[in-house]
Design an enzyme around this catalytic site. Structure first.
Site, mmCIF file in Angstrom:
data_model
loop_
_atom_site.group_PDB
_atom_site.id
_atom_site.type_symbol
_atom_site.label_atom_id
_atom_site.label_comp_id
_atom_site.label_asym_id
_atom_site.label_seq_id
_atom_site.Cartn_x
_atom_site.Cartn_y
_atom_site.Cartn_z
ATOM 1 C CE1 TYR A 52 109.266 8.370 66.595
ATOM 2 C CE2 TYR A 52 110.443 9.195 64.377
ATOM 3 C CZ TYR A 52 109.266 8.723 65.219
ATOM 4 O OH TYR A 52 107.955 8.600 64.616
ATOM 5 N NE ARG A 55 108.327 13.051 70.351
ATOM 6 C CZ ARG A 55 107.091 12.979 71.194
ATOM 7 N NH1 ARG A 55 106.539 12.014 71.667
ATOM 8 N NH2 ARG A 55 106.389 14.175 71.056
ATOM 9 C CG ASN A 88 101.294 6.274 75.001
ATOM 10 O OD1 ASN A 88 100.658 6.883 74.092
ATOM 11 N ND2 ASN A 88 101.019 6.520 75.955
ATOM 12 C CG ASP A 90 105.665 6.331 76.931
ATOM 13 O OD1 ASP A 90 105.116 5.305 77.672
ATOM 14 O OD2 ASP A 90 104.739 7.196 76.805
ATOM 15 C CG HIS A 105 101.092 3.520 67.110
ATOM 16 N ND1 HIS A 105 100.482 4.675 67.336
ATOM 17 C CD2 HIS A 105 100.427 2.834 66.167
ATOM 18 C CE1 HIS A 105 99.153 4.713 66.788
ATOM 19 N NE2 HIS A 105 99.062 3.288 66.039
ATOM 20 C CB CYS A 113 118.221 -4.229 60.910
ATOM 21 S SG CYS A 113 119.520 -4.213 59.699
ATOM 22 C CB CYS A 116 119.091 -8.432 58.723
ATOM 23 S SG CYS A 116 119.217 -7.844 60.409
HETATM 24 N N1 APR Z 1 94.939 13.214 81.036
HETATM 25 C C1 APR Z 1 94.025 12.654 80.171
HETATM 26 N N2 APR Z 1 94.193 13.153 78.738
HETATM 27 C C2 APR Z 1 95.024 13.987 78.323
HETATM 28 C C3 APR Z 1 95.861 14.563 79.413
HETATM 29 C C4 APR Z 1 95.789 14.152 80.869
HETATM 30 N N3 APR Z 1 96.645 14.573 81.607
HETATM 31 N N4 APR Z 1 96.509 15.552 78.635
HETATM 32 C C5 APR Z 1 96.404 15.310 77.242
HETATM 33 N N5 APR Z 1 95.223 14.246 77.211
HETATM 34 C C6 APR Z 1 94.565 14.032 75.860
HETATM 35 C C7 APR Z 1 94.326 15.160 74.930
HETATM 36 O O1 APR Z 1 93.138 16.180 75.072
HETATM 37 C C8 APR Z 1 94.132 14.392 73.699
HETATM 38 O O2 APR Z 1 92.965 14.016 73.278
HETATM 39 O O3 APR Z 1 95.372 13.084 75.352
HETATM 40 C C9 APR Z 1 95.117 13.038 73.848
HETATM 41 C C10 APR Z 1 96.362 13.198 73.111
HETATM 42 O O4 APR Z 1 96.121 13.061 71.802
HETATM 43 P P1 APR Z 1 97.328 12.899 70.859
HETATM 44 O O5 APR Z 1 98.387 13.808 71.086
HETATM 45 O O6 APR Z 1 96.768 12.950 69.346
HETATM 46 O O7 APR Z 1 97.936 11.479 71.143
HETATM 47 P P2 APR Z 1 97.394 10.180 70.544
HETATM 48 O O8 APR Z 1 95.792 10.190 70.520
HETATM 49 O O9 APR Z 1 97.957 8.871 71.524
HETATM 50 O O10 APR Z 1 98.186 9.903 69.158
HETATM 51 C C11 APR Z 1 97.669 8.677 68.543
HETATM 52 O O11 APR Z 1 99.128 9.524 66.631
HETATM 53 O O12 APR Z 1 101.214 10.958 66.195
HETATM 54 C C12 APR Z 1 100.450 9.649 66.298
HETATM 55 O O13 APR Z 1 101.542 7.497 66.339
HETATM 56 C C13 APR Z 1 101.243 8.479 67.213
HETATM 57 O O14 APR Z 1 100.640 7.102 68.776
HETATM 58 C C14 APR Z 1 100.181 8.348 68.141
HETATM 59 C C15 APR Z 1 99.027 8.335 67.503
#
Ligand code: APR
Length: 228
Positions: A52, A55, A88, A90, A105, A113, A116
């Site tokens: 983290y 990131r 996300n 970010d 998330h 913390c 607390c």
């Molecule tokens: N434009 C649109 N979609 C995209 C792009 C892009 N340029 N690049 C990648 N993708 C798509 C991929 O095809 C995929 O389906 O975004 C998706 C990303 O999937 P993940 O990596 O699984 O991310 P996410 O769905 O946000 O994950 C959910 O999982 O790990 C946990 O807590 C974490 O919030 C996260 C959650």
């Protein structure tokens, strides 16, 4: 028209933030499930902090893209009729101009913390175990929701999904619940559902309409259509 938008890692991919499950989604050979659980943190806190901290530091070198900005434009037009929910951690939606964002998330730039239970805006590292600004204990952890923990704001999210006319899922693989189930819930309550993703997600067939391609193309075009 009431609109609920759910975003995932795909909306930030073109800004240079790595997704979790695509080919390069691995971190030093670790799957996200190995670093994003309370058990991993209990077993290997230094490893989890490093993940983290890296990131969080990387946020300084990325910028929001046209997809983030298009959603800010949509908020400017719809105001309170838009709810933007992101998985996300970010802060690119905020930096793209969105003001009302639910981070279900959690957020990288926040620390929680374990002593607390207070949370603090945080831009530095946590791996060196800084003291909590309130209680002084060195138990600050990333303020992110790990697998097995309860996502934030679920009451508000369910309320909005229950009254939405349109639910749009952007850049998420549909692999992680409860967000993966929002499409079914919204549809059952009468919303029209749209997926905007690079490729078909796990739940693509659950949507009324799917469009596949990069978010920086699909999202501005979709916002233009909606506001036309
Ligand atoms: N434009 C649109 N979609 C995209 C792009 C892009 N340029 N690049 C990648 N993708 C798509 C991929 O095809 C995929 O389906 O975004 C998706 C990303 O999937 P993940 O990596 O699984 O991310 P996410 O769905 O946000 O994950 C959910 O999982 O790990 C946990 O807590 C974490 O919030 C996260 C959650």
């Amino acid at each position: 028209m009431r609109v609920v938008v759910l975003t995932g890692a795909g909306i930030s991919a073109e800004s240079g933030v790595p997704t979790f499950r695509d080919a390069e989604g691995l971190w030093h050979g670790h799957r996200v499930e190995e670093v994003a659980t309370p058990e991993a943190y209990a077993r290997q806190p230094a490893l989890v902090h490093r993940f983290y901290d890296q990131r969080r530091a990387a946020l300084a070198s990325v910028e929001p893209n046209d997809a983030h900005r298009a959603l800010a434009r949509l908020e400017g037009e719809l105001g309170g009729d838009l709810l933007l929910i992101t998985q996300n951690i970010d802060d690119l939606h905020e930096r793209g101009g969105s003001q009302r964002v639910l981070h279900m998330h959690g957020r990288l730039r926040s620390a929680l913390c374990g002593g607390c239970a207070r949370r603090f805006d945080w831009t530095g590292a946590l791996g060196d175990r800084p003291p909590c600004p309130h209680c002084g204990r060195r138990e600050l952890r990333p303020d992110v929701v790990w697998f097995g923990e309860l996502p934030y704001d679920m009451d508000r999210i369910h309320g909005a999904l229950g009254t939405a006319d349109l639910f749009v899922s952007i850049g998420t693989s549909g692999a992680v619940h409860p967000a993966a189930g929002f499409v079914l819930y919204a549809a059952a309550q009468g919303a029209r559902t749209v997926e905007l993703n690079l490729e078909p997600s796990v739940g693509s067939r659950l949507f009324d309409e799917t469009r596949h391609g990069p978010a920086t193309h699909l999202v501005p075009a979709w916002v233009d259509e909606l506001l036309r």
